[in-house]
Design a protein around this motif. Structure first.
Motif, PDB file in Angstrom:
ATOM      1  N   ALA A  59       0.867  -1.178   0.000  1.00 30.42           N
ATOM      2  CA  ALA A  59       0.000   0.000   0.000  1.00 30.42           C
ATOM      3  C   ALA A  59       0.903   1.225   0.000  1.00 30.42           C
ATOM      4  N   PRO A  60       0.368   2.390  -0.370  1.00 31.67           N
ATOM      5  CA  PRO A  60       1.221   3.580  -0.391  1.00 31.67           C
ATOM      6  C   PRO A  60       1.897   3.810   0.968  1.00 31.67           C
ATOM      7  N   GLY A  61       3.222   3.790   0.962  1.00 31.48           N
ATOM      8  CA  GLY A  61       3.974   4.084   2.177  1.00 31.48           C
ATOM      9  C   GLY A  61       4.231   2.908   3.092  1.00 31.48           C
ATOM     10  N   HIS A  91       8.702   0.386  -6.165  1.00 27.52           N
ATOM     11  CA  HIS A  91       7.337  -0.004  -6.523  1.00 27.52           C
ATOM     12  C   HIS A  91       6.732   1.058  -7.444  1.00 27.52           C
ATOM     13  N   TYR A  93       3.768   2.240  -7.828  1.00 24.86           N
ATOM     14  CA  TYR A  93       2.711   3.126  -7.332  1.00 24.86           C
ATOM     15  C   TYR A  93       2.866   3.518  -5.864  1.00 24.86           C
ATOM     16  N   ASN A  94       3.471   2.654  -5.056  1.00 21.30           N
ATOM     17  CA  ASN A  94       3.350   2.836  -3.605  1.00 21.30           C
ATOM     18  C   ASN A  94       4.570   3.442  -2.919  1.00 21.30           C
ATOM     19  N   ASP A  95       5.603   3.781  -3.663  1.00 19.08           N
ATOM     20  CA  ASP A  95       6.756   4.466  -3.078  1.00 19.08           C
ATOM     21  C   ASP A  95       6.374   5.894  -2.712  1.00 19.08           C
TER      22      ASP A  95
ATOM     23  N   ASN B  74      -2.868  -2.454  -6.955  1.00 17.20           N
ATOM     24  CA  ASN B  74      -1.787  -1.570  -6.496  1.00 17.20           C
ATOM     25  C   ASN B  74      -1.738  -1.488  -4.982  1.00 17.20           C
ATOM     26  N   SER B  75      -2.897  -1.296  -4.358  1.00 13.80           N
ATOM     27  CA  SER B  75      -2.942  -1.256  -2.900  1.00 13.80           C
ATOM     28  C   SER B  75      -3.765  -2.424  -2.383  1.00 13.80           C
ATOM     29  N   ASP B  78      -6.839  -1.439  -0.145  1.00 18.02           N
ATOM     30  CA  ASP B  78      -7.866  -0.530  -0.651  1.00 18.02           C
ATOM     31  C   ASP B  78      -9.035  -1.371  -1.185  1.00 18.02           C
TER      32      ASP B  78
END
Lengths: 152, 91
Positions: A59-61, A91, A93-95, B74-75, B78
Motif C-alpha cells: 500500500a502507499p507508504g 514499486h 505506485y506505492n513508493d 496496487n494497494s 484498498d
C-alpha cells in the motif's frame, strides 16, 4: 489467533535507513531483538525482494517485509519500523515507504489469522499515516490493536 | 463456483492480506467464489482452473502462461480498488 505480541524490542520508531535494503534489515533486526528470529531471517527477507521485486510494498507508504517459514524462525513475530526519511523500494505506485512491518511465521497456516488481523487494521485508510507519525510504543500498539504484554 | 488466486512471492503475508480482502469484497458484491493464496512457485498448479489471478504489478512477469485474467492490485488494503477490479473481471 490475533496479531503476535509487539514488545518494545520489536519497535524501531523514527529510524534512518539509506535504502530499502537497510530498511528491511532494520525490520529483521527488530524481529531478532524481540526473540522471534535469528539474524539470518533479515537476510532472507531481503532476498525475497531481490528475487521478486518490490511487491511487498502493499500500500502507499507501507512495506510488509517477510520470508517463508524456516529454521531461523523461533516464534511468530511482528516488528514495526518507522522511517524519518521515507525510502524508495522501486514499486511503481506505492513508493516512498515510511512504515516497514516485519512478519515472521513458523508455518503457512499459522499466518492466516494474524494476517487477517493485519488486513483489518490497514483497511482503515488513516492507519499508515498514524503509524508513521507514532512516537511511542504504546501508541503503535494502540493503532494496531495489540495489548501490551508485560514481560517478566 | 468461480476460483480466484491471490499471488505473492513467498506465499505468506501479502497474498494472505489480499485473500482476506478479496473475500470481503466478494461478500460485498454477493459473488460466490473460492479464494486461494499461493506463491510464485505454485501459481501454475493453483491457478490452472482459476478465472482470476490477483497480484502486485511487480509479480505479473513471474506468472507465465495462464488462461486466467491477471488483475493487478496496487494497494492490497484498498477495498474499493479491489472491488472495482474484481467486479470488472468477474462481471
Amino acid at each position: 489467533m490475533p496479531l503476535p505480541p509487539l514488545p518494545d524490542s520489536a519497535l524501531n520508531l523514527g529510524a534512518s535507513a539509506r535504502d530499502w535494503k537497510q530498511a528491511v534489515m532494520l525490520a529483521g533486526k527488530a524481529l531478532e531483538l524481540s526473540g522471534a528470529v535469528t539474524a539470518d531471517y533479515a537476510k532472507r527477507m531481503v532476498q525475497v525482494v531481490e528475487e521478486f521485486g518490490a511487491y511487498i510494498v502493499i500500500a502507499p507508504g507501507l512495506a510488509l517485509a517477510h520470508a517463508r517459514p524456516g529454521p531461523d524462525v523461533h516464534a511468530e513475530g511482528l516488528s514495526v519500523v518507522t522511517l524519518t526519511e521515507p525510502v524508495l523500494f522501486g514499486h511503481p505506485y506505492n513508493d516512498p515507504v515510511s512504515v516497514v512491518i516485519g512478519l515472521a511465521v513458523q508455518s503457512s497456516e499459522e499466518h492466516v489469522a494474524g494476517v487477517a488481523a493485519l488486513a483489518n487494521v490497514f483497511n482503515n485508510p488513516s492507519t499508515i499515516g498514524e503509524l508513521a507519525a507514532a512516537t511511542t510504543p504504546e501508541s503503535v500498539r494502540s493503532i494496531l490493536g495489540i495489548a501490551h504484554e508485560v514481560s517478566s | 463456483m468461480k476460483r480466484i488466486v491471490t499471488l505473492c512471492g513467498a506465499g505468506v503475508g501479502t497474498s494472505g492480506i489480499l485473500k482476506v480482502n478479496a473475500e470481503r469484497v466478494l461478500a460485498r458484491l454477493g459473488i460466490d467464489a473460492m479464494v486461494t493464496a499461493t506463491d510464485v512457485n505454485n501459481v501454475q498448479a493453483d491457478a490452472a482452473d482459476a478465472q482470476v489471478i490477483l497480484t502486485s504489478p511487480e509479480l505479473v512477469k513471474h506468472i507465465g502462461r495462464t488462461f486466467a485474467d491477471v488483475v493487478e492490485i496496487n494497494s492490497y488494503v484498498d477495498l474499493d480498488e479491489i472491488e472495482r477490479k474484481l467486479d470488472e473481471a468477474l462481471g
